[in-house]
Design a protein around this motif. Sequence first.
Motif, PDB file in Angstrom:
ATOM      1  N   LYS A   1      -5.272  -8.241  -1.765  1.00  0.00           N
ATOM      2  CA  LYS A   1      -4.903  -9.653  -1.715  1.00  0.00           C
ATOM      3  C   LYS A   1      -6.214 -10.465  -1.131  1.00  0.00           C
ATOM      4  N   THR A   2      -7.009  -9.670  -0.196  1.00  0.00           N
ATOM      5  CA  THR A   2      -7.954 -10.272   0.368  1.00  0.00           C
ATOM      6  C   THR A   2      -9.314 -10.220  -0.497  1.00  0.00           C
TER       7      THR A   2
ATOM      8  N   THR B   1      -2.721  -2.748  -0.807  1.00  0.00           N
ATOM      9  CA  THR B   1      -2.136  -3.928  -1.483  1.00  0.00           C
ATOM     10  C   THR B   1      -2.665  -5.280  -0.693  1.00  0.00           C
ATOM     11  N   ASN B   2      -3.018  -4.996   0.607  1.00  0.00           N
ATOM     12  CA  ASN B   2      -3.408  -6.202   1.405  1.00  0.00           C
ATOM     13  C   ASN B   2      -4.968  -6.145   1.096  1.00  0.00           C
ATOM     14  N   TRP B   3      -5.429  -5.107   0.897  1.00  0.00           N
ATOM     15  CA  TRP B   3      -6.634  -5.323   0.683  1.00  0.00           C
ATOM     16  C   TRP B   3      -7.142  -5.876  -0.579  1.00  0.00           C
TER      17      TRP B   3
ATOM     18  N   GLY C   1       1.465  -0.609   2.929  1.00  0.00           N
ATOM     19  CA  GLY C   1       0.497  -1.494   1.737  1.00  0.00           C
ATOM     20  C   GLY C   1      -0.862  -1.953   2.181  1.00  0.00           C
ATOM     21  N   SER C   2      -1.506  -0.736   2.931  1.00  0.00           N
ATOM     22  CA  SER C   2      -3.070  -1.172   3.143  1.00  0.00           C
ATOM     23  C   SER C   2      -3.676  -1.594   1.923  1.00  0.00           C
TER      24      SER C   2
END
Length: 218
Positions: free
Chosen positions: A49-50, A45-47, A42-43
Amino acid sequence: MRTVAFVTQKGGSGKSTLASSLAVAAQEMKETVCVIDTDPQGSLTNWAKTRETRDIEVVASGAARLPALLAQLKAKGFTLAIIDTPGAEGPASAAAMVVADLNIIPSRPSMFDLWASARTRAALKDIGGDFVFLLNQCPPAQQTARVQDGVETLEEMGGLISPLILARVDYQEAVRHGWGVTELNPNGAAAEEMRSLWASIRRRLARIKPRSAARKAA
Ligand SMILES: Nc1ncnc2c1ncn2[C@@H]1O[C@H](COP(=O)(O)OP(=O)(O)O)[C@@H](O)[C@H]1O
Ligand SMILES: [Mg+2]
């Protein structure tokens, strides 16, 4: 809608980093971009969110859902889908290779990476996928023998897309903020690389048939 996938089983070659910065650069250059994260890590997906602005849609997807998801995204009016894949051979990478109009195989200029690229290329040749190599994380002094070897090897294997991407702090900093390098430092060298990369990819896409049309005809 055109679909571009970053593929290579080699982890750490820069798929997620380049996918995120390229998505932003292409969006700035008038595309309506969505990103599909097929990596269970989920790289991107996290990006997302940030990232505070919700201007680029990032959707997580497994292999099985990919074709239907692309059809939905196309119907929603996206002009470009960028698929990030896991650092391993498996159903997600295989599915991405099948649906992408163009597969980008990023590689560091090291022999382990170049050998891994050859395996990815073989998988793409088997399915008749269109692909280009992209040399990433090149050392700042570009004319080293190592980079030159990498350029020659990849050109022989079927085409290296320009420009060479250098190892630059901007790529890492941008991800930390949920940005692309063109947002972090619009006048920087990394930003220029990403705009130039999108221009190269766009030119390449203009010359190849959409994969979905090719599949229907087959
Ligand atoms: N051009 C670059 N310059 C500097 N660091 C980079 C560059 N490309 C990738 N990296 C770094 O290399 C590491 C691996 O990149 P990543 O995008 O996670 O690779 P992958 O998704 O292929 O596993 C990360 O720490 C990332 O910040
Ligand atoms: Mg990744």
